[in-house]
Motif scaffolding. Structure first.
Motif, PDB file in Angstrom:
ATOM      1  N   SER A 127      38.778  -3.097 -21.960  1.00 29.80           N
ATOM      2  CA  SER A 127      39.384  -3.117 -23.548  1.00 29.80           C
ATOM      3  C   SER A 127      38.414  -3.637 -24.668  1.00 29.80           C
ATOM      4  N   ASP A 138      38.820  -3.993 -28.330  1.00 25.72           N
ATOM      5  CA  ASP A 138      39.316  -4.976 -29.080  1.00 25.72           C
ATOM      6  C   ASP A 138      40.573  -5.419 -29.010  1.00 25.72           C
ATOM      7  N   PHE A 139      40.950  -5.709 -27.660  1.00 22.05           N
ATOM      8  CA  PHE A 139      42.124  -6.502 -27.607  1.00 22.05           C
ATOM      9  C   PHE A 139      42.024  -6.989 -26.238  1.00 22.05           C
ATOM     10  N   GLN A 140      42.700  -7.972 -25.685  1.00 27.77           N
ATOM     11  CA  GLN A 140      42.590  -8.669 -24.633  1.00 27.77           C
ATOM     12  C   GLN A 140      44.087  -8.222 -23.715  1.00 27.77           C
ATOM     13  N   ALA A 199      43.867   0.598 -30.394  1.00 27.14           N
ATOM     14  CA  ALA A 199      43.437  -0.039 -29.210  1.00 27.14           C
ATOM     15  C   ALA A 199      42.502   0.748 -28.773  1.00 27.14           C
ATOM     16  N   ARG A 235      47.370  -2.144 -21.079  1.00 27.93           N
ATOM     17  CA  ARG A 235      48.586  -2.611 -22.020  1.00 27.93           C
ATOM     18  C   ARG A 235      48.223  -3.333 -23.416  1.00 27.93           C
ATOM     19  N   ASP A 236      48.630  -2.948 -24.395  1.00 26.86           N
ATOM     20  CA  ASP A 236      48.545  -3.567 -25.555  1.00 26.86           C
ATOM     21  C   ASP A 236      49.260  -4.735 -25.775  1.00 26.86           C
ATOM     22  N   PRO A 237      48.928  -6.046 -25.727  1.00 33.62           N
ATOM     23  CA  PRO A 237      49.747  -7.049 -25.803  1.00 33.62           C
ATOM     24  C   PRO A 237      50.569  -7.342 -26.955  1.00 33.62           C
ATOM     25  N   THR A 238      49.877  -6.585 -28.112  1.00 32.15           N
ATOM     26  CA  THR A 238      50.595  -6.551 -29.444  1.00 32.15           C
ATOM     27  C   THR A 238      51.880  -5.658 -29.443  1.00 32.15           C
ATOM     28  N   ASN A 239      51.673  -4.756 -28.503  1.00 32.22           N
ATOM     29  CA  ASN A 239      52.856  -3.651 -28.347  1.00 32.22           C
ATOM     30  C   ASN A 239      52.951  -3.735 -26.791  1.00 32.22           C
ATOM     31  N   THR A 240      53.733  -4.563 -26.236  1.00 29.01           N
ATOM     32  CA  THR A 240      53.518  -4.691 -24.802  1.00 29.01           C
ATOM     33  C   THR A 240      54.080  -3.402 -23.734  1.00 29.01           C
TER      34      THR A 240
END
Lengths: 110, 116
Positions: free
Chosen positions: B25, B27-29, B2, B97-102
């Motif tokens: 951010s 490349d991610f939301q 990310a 905070r990366d939602p795929t790895n919260t």
């Protein structure tokens, strides 16, 4: 009160001289422990996440381990480019916030 | 991994003016972003938690009217330092905070603010 302590504050190593950095924590409930590397004037760069005692993660010359009270970042045969400040952060149950330690400034001499 | 960007990377302003710092951010939301302040040779101090579409949550001792935070979209949070004074000079860093790895926060490169 939740607390995170890192030691030593600063460390000088000769190239190839392996060592370990310590991160001790006292928290009400551990959600996760995170290691970051920070170069001067830059933001922290993510290294590892550890969730439970006994867990280990490796990346190149770095290996992170976790117990119920502390975490170690082992550096094997370091190179000058490993020189940086290493930060550990703890995330407690019920929150996404980090509690950061004060960091260990590592200098590896050629 | 990310990627989080910040703009500007450095800014110099006169005392009494306001400065806006952007955190994106790429490349991610990110529904949650964080703003930190760092003094020389010290660790990161959390200032506030920014949640998309709602008011920011400030840490104890951080002046809400001084440090205005807006998280209007899933990829952008802004920090405005209002009526800046020399004591506001610092290194400001955001994270998302990366939602795929919260649990994992990814940090921006930081913004160096100098108030004259």
């Amino acid at each position: 009160e939740d607390q995170v302590t890192q030691s030593p504050e600063a460390l000088r190593l000769q190239e190839g001289e392996s060592s370990s950095l310590n991160c001790s924590y006292t928290v009400s409930g551990l959600r996760g422990l995170f290691w970051y590397r920070q170069d001067p004037g830059k933001g922290p760069e993510f290294l590892f996440t550890l969730y439970s005692a006994g867990e280990e993660k490796e990346k190149e010359r770095l290996k992170a381990t976790l117990t119920k009270k502390e975490s170690f970042l082992h550096i094997t045969a370091p190179k000058p480019e490993d020189s940086a400040t290493y930060l550990c952060a703890v995330q407690t149950s019920g929150t996404y916030k980090y509690i950061f330690g004060t960091g260990t400034r590592l200098k590896v001499l050629a | 991994g990310a990627v989080v960007s910040q703009h500007p990377s450095w800014v110099i302003c006169k005392s009494g003016t306001s400065v806006k710092i952007e955190c994106r951010s790429l490349d991610f939301q990110a529904t949650t972003m964080f703003w930190y302040r760092q003094f020389p040779k010290q660790s990161l101090m959390l200032m506030a938690t920014s949640n998309e579409g709602s008011k920011a949550t400030y840490e104890q001792g951080v002046e809400k009217d001084k440090f205005l935070i807006n998280h209007a979209s899933l990829t952008l949070s802004t920090l405005t330092v209002t009526s800046a004074h020399p004591e506001d000079s610092s290194f400001y860093i955001c994270s998302a905070r990366d939602p795929t790895n919260t649990d994992t926060q990814y940090f921006g490169p930081g913004t160096r603010l100098t108030v004259l």
